[in-house]
Write a protein that holds these residues in place. Structure first.
Motif, PDB file in Angstrom:
ATOM      1  N   UNK A 149      80.279  33.779  63.210  1.00  0.00           N
ATOM      2  CA  UNK A 149      80.893  34.304  64.556  1.00  0.00           C
ATOM      3  C   UNK A 149      80.638  35.758  64.815  1.00  0.00           C
ATOM      4  N   UNK A 150      80.382  36.072  65.836  1.00  0.00           N
ATOM      5  CA  UNK A 150      80.229  37.468  66.283  1.00  0.00           C
ATOM      6  C   UNK A 150      81.316  38.500  65.903  1.00  0.00           C
ATOM      7  N   UNK A 151      80.969  39.769  65.885  1.00  0.00           N
ATOM      8  CA  UNK A 151      82.194  40.605  65.680  1.00  0.00           C
ATOM      9  C   UNK A 151      82.726  40.970  66.806  1.00  0.00           C
ATOM     10  N   UNK A 152      84.263  40.457  66.791  1.00  0.00           N
ATOM     11  CA  UNK A 152      85.036  40.558  67.813  1.00  0.00           C
ATOM     12  C   UNK A 152      86.423  40.414  67.311  1.00  0.00           C
ATOM     13  N   UNK A 153      87.348  41.386  68.123  1.00  0.00           N
ATOM     14  CA  UNK A 153      88.704  41.273  67.515  1.00  0.00           C
ATOM     15  C   UNK A 153      89.405  40.015  67.808  1.00  0.00           C
ATOM     16  N   UNK A 154      89.093  39.398  69.000  1.00  0.00           N
ATOM     17  CA  UNK A 154      89.655  38.167  69.409  1.00  0.00           C
ATOM     18  C   UNK A 154      89.038  37.144  68.717  1.00  0.00           C
ATOM     19  N   UNK A 155      90.009  36.426  67.871  1.00  0.00           N
ATOM     20  CA  UNK A 155      89.799  35.229  66.979  1.00  0.00           C
ATOM     21  C   UNK A 155      89.124  34.006  68.133  1.00  0.00           C
ATOM     22  N   UNK A 156      89.767  33.850  69.200  1.00  0.00           N
ATOM     23  CA  UNK A 156      89.111  33.071  69.903  1.00  0.00           C
ATOM     24  C   UNK A 156      87.865  33.056  70.618  1.00  0.00           C
ATOM     25  N   UNK A 157      87.609  34.338  70.923  1.00  0.00           N
ATOM     26  CA  UNK A 157      86.326  34.836  71.244  1.00  0.00           C
ATOM     27  C   UNK A 157      85.236  34.441  69.712  1.00  0.00           C
ATOM     28  N   UNK A 166      89.032  31.463  57.817  1.00  0.00           N
ATOM     29  CA  UNK A 166      90.495  32.208  57.212  1.00  0.00           C
ATOM     30  C   UNK A 166      90.153  33.746  57.055  1.00  0.00           C
ATOM     31  N   UNK A 167      88.976  34.039  56.728  1.00  0.00           N
ATOM     32  CA  UNK A 167      88.964  35.541  56.410  1.00  0.00           C
ATOM     33  C   UNK A 167      87.917  36.179  57.342  1.00  0.00           C
ATOM     34  N   UNK A 168      88.063  37.023  58.205  1.00  0.00           N
ATOM     35  CA  UNK A 168      87.148  37.867  58.994  1.00  0.00           C
ATOM     36  C   UNK A 168      87.308  39.266  58.585  1.00  0.00           C
ATOM     37  N   UNK A 169      86.320  39.948  57.884  1.00  0.00           N
ATOM     38  CA  UNK A 169      86.842  41.318  57.442  1.00  0.00           C
ATOM     39  C   UNK A 169      86.970  42.421  58.780  1.00  0.00           C
ATOM     40  N   UNK A 170      87.834  43.133  58.679  1.00  0.00           N
ATOM     41  CA  UNK A 170      88.001  44.326  59.592  1.00  0.00           C
ATOM     42  C   UNK A 170      88.799  43.747  60.888  1.00  0.00           C
ATOM     43  N   UNK A 171      89.119  42.382  61.161  1.00  0.00           N
ATOM     44  CA  UNK A 171      89.873  41.982  62.074  1.00  0.00           C
ATOM     45  C   UNK A 171      91.119  41.313  61.707  1.00  0.00           C
ATOM     46  N   UNK A 172      92.078  41.061  62.654  1.00  0.00           N
ATOM     47  CA  UNK A 172      93.424  40.536  62.538  1.00  0.00           C
ATOM     48  C   UNK A 172      93.139  39.180  61.874  1.00  0.00           C
ATOM     49  N   UNK A 173      94.234  38.726  61.189  1.00  0.00           N
ATOM     50  CA  UNK A 173      94.016  37.307  60.281  1.00  0.00           C
ATOM     51  C   UNK A 173      94.417  36.272  61.485  1.00  0.00           C
ATOM     52  N   UNK A 174      93.792  35.450  61.675  1.00  0.00           N
ATOM     53  CA  UNK A 174      93.822  34.345  62.654  1.00  0.00           C
ATOM     54  C   UNK A 174      94.911  33.443  62.366  1.00  0.00           C
ATOM     55  N   UNK A 175      94.573  32.865  60.979  1.00  0.00           N
ATOM     56  CA  UNK A 175      95.240  31.627  60.594  1.00  0.00           C
ATOM     57  C   UNK A 175      95.538  32.158  58.984  1.00  0.00           C
ATOM     58  N   UNK A 176      96.834  32.070  58.595  1.00  0.00           N
ATOM     59  CA  UNK A 176      97.397  32.614  57.342  1.00  0.00           C
ATOM     60  C   UNK A 176      96.640  31.300  56.376  1.00  0.00           C
ATOM     61  N   UNK A 177      96.175  31.595  55.017  1.00  0.00           N
ATOM     62  CA  UNK A 177      95.862  30.713  54.282  1.00  0.00           C
ATOM     63  C   UNK A 177      96.711  30.137  53.206  1.00  0.00           C
ATOM     64  N   UNK A 215      99.147  24.020  53.635  1.00  0.00           N
ATOM     65  CA  UNK A 215      98.947  23.239  54.785  1.00  0.00           C
ATOM     66  C   UNK A 215      98.046  23.478  55.960  1.00  0.00           C
ATOM     67  N   UNK A 216      97.867  24.864  56.035  1.00  0.00           N
ATOM     68  CA  UNK A 216      96.685  25.228  56.828  1.00  0.00           C
ATOM     69  C   UNK A 216      95.320  24.737  56.447  1.00  0.00           C
ATOM     70  N   UNK A 217      95.121  24.921  55.205  1.00  0.00           N
ATOM     71  CA  UNK A 217      93.845  24.289  54.520  1.00  0.00           C
ATOM     72  C   UNK A 217      93.657  22.586  55.027  1.00  0.00           C
ATOM     73  N   UNK A 218      94.798  22.171  54.875  1.00  0.00           N
ATOM     74  CA  UNK A 218      94.682  20.797  55.217  1.00  0.00           C
ATOM     75  C   UNK A 218      94.237  20.553  56.930  1.00  0.00           C
ATOM     76  N   UNK A 219      94.878  21.594  57.529  1.00  0.00           N
ATOM     77  CA  UNK A 219      94.631  21.711  59.147  1.00  0.00           C
ATOM     78  C   UNK A 219      92.940  22.027  59.323  1.00  0.00           C
ATOM     79  N   UNK A 220      92.444  22.945  58.645  1.00  0.00           N
ATOM     80  CA  UNK A 220      91.336  23.470  59.097  1.00  0.00           C
ATOM     81  C   UNK A 220      90.037  22.351  58.476  1.00  0.00           C
TER      82      UNK A 220
END
Lengths: 197, 197
Positions: A78-86, A136-147, A150-155
């Motif tokens: 993923x590109x560096x961007x603060x928006x997880x959807x971007x 789950x982990x993108x350094x330096x930006x807000x956490x998108x999905x808590x690890x 159940x979120x492991x099953x989702x992803x």
């Protein structure tokens, strides 16, 4: 002397060149068809040269599949961007384009991994694990999905959703555009996560 | 004389009884392990009797897998209810319970179908197709999901999501309860469909 041996290259460059030719096989063939014999025929490279750089038929086969998996992980970074959807949208657009460009090889890789081919399964699972961890982990930006468990099953399930939808679309788009597909597979993840609240 | 041959049964009842024994194998073994030899050993049924009713090793193997797939379609049949979420929830609770009870066989069936075993693939694809069609059409009640090319991609992908999440959960529930799992896989479908608006 073939075209490939005429150029002056370091051993590392030569091996890289042969791997690139192997990746061209991956794009248009099933992984069962990726072999020293096939590359030798299609690209006019001597069998001896391939054995020299990859040791064995198996060595060449594994090196091509590993490189294909590494490329997939790299192009979908993923590109560096603060928006997880971007970030997710860019990553999935790259994934869709990768599958379009490498349809035959990628489809057979997913099938072989699911079917329990142990060599392919290991390579595939590592690549899949890297892509899942990245969600789950993108350094330096807000956490998108808590690890969480159940979120492991989702992803993990969502990755299976994306694979299935994109491969089905490649076989028969049935009027659905690339943009509609990318939007669908991107929006599915946050939509499923939101149901957990 | 074995226990199975002592009872007076019609040929149809006898075949049914042998199939039921085959399904017990399916629950706890991989599909590669379902064979006339194995059933003969584990259930004390003579090989001759099995050949008589199923013609060949292959015939027995296919009959068991086909019956397992039919059972899955039958147990996950949604109840008559006007609320599509109630129908989906009941269907998925039954699916999860089926996978729990038949984990080894079901996992190997999904893998063999994905891996391109043509015999298994055909049986699996027909069962999957029946379950997908059922999601679109429930006679006498409101249409839940309109049948379009993109909703076909959604439902097919969602089936892959459910399979992946439920099999991963069976291998390691990691504290996630059966109820949380059923709710997750049920709510995922309407959540993804809603993103299409």
């Amino acid at each position: 002397m073939t075209a490939a041996t005429r150029t002056r290259l370091t051993p590392e460059q030569r091996r890289e060149q042969l791997l690139e030719l192997g990746l061209e096989l991956f794009a248009g063939h099933t992984i069962e068809d990726i072999s020293i014999d096939r590359l030798s025929e299609e690209a006019g490279v001597s069998r001896g040269l391939l054995y020299h750089y990859f040791g064995s038929k198996q060595g060449f086969h594994e090196a091509v599949i590993q490189r294909a998996a590494d490329d997939l992980v790299a192009v979908t970074a993923p590109p560096e961007d603060d928006d997880p959807i971007v970030r997710l949208l860019a990553s999935l657009a790259a994934y869709v384009d990768y599958v379009i460009a490498n349809h035959a090889g990628y489809r057979s890789l997913v099938r072989a991994a699911a079917g329990g081919n142990e060599e392919v399964r290991g390579i595939y699972e590592r690549a899949r694990g890297q892509m899942i961890d990245r969600t789950f982990e993108t350094p330096g930006v807000e956490v998108f999905i808590e690890d969480t468990p159940i979120t492991r099953l989702v992803v993990g399930g969502w990755v299976a959703f994306v694979e299935d939808a994109v491969l089905a679309w490649c076989e028969d788009a049935n009027g659905v555009s690339r943009e509609e597909l990318v939007r669908l597979v991107t929006q599915a993840l946050p939509a499923i996560v939101e149901t957990l609240d």
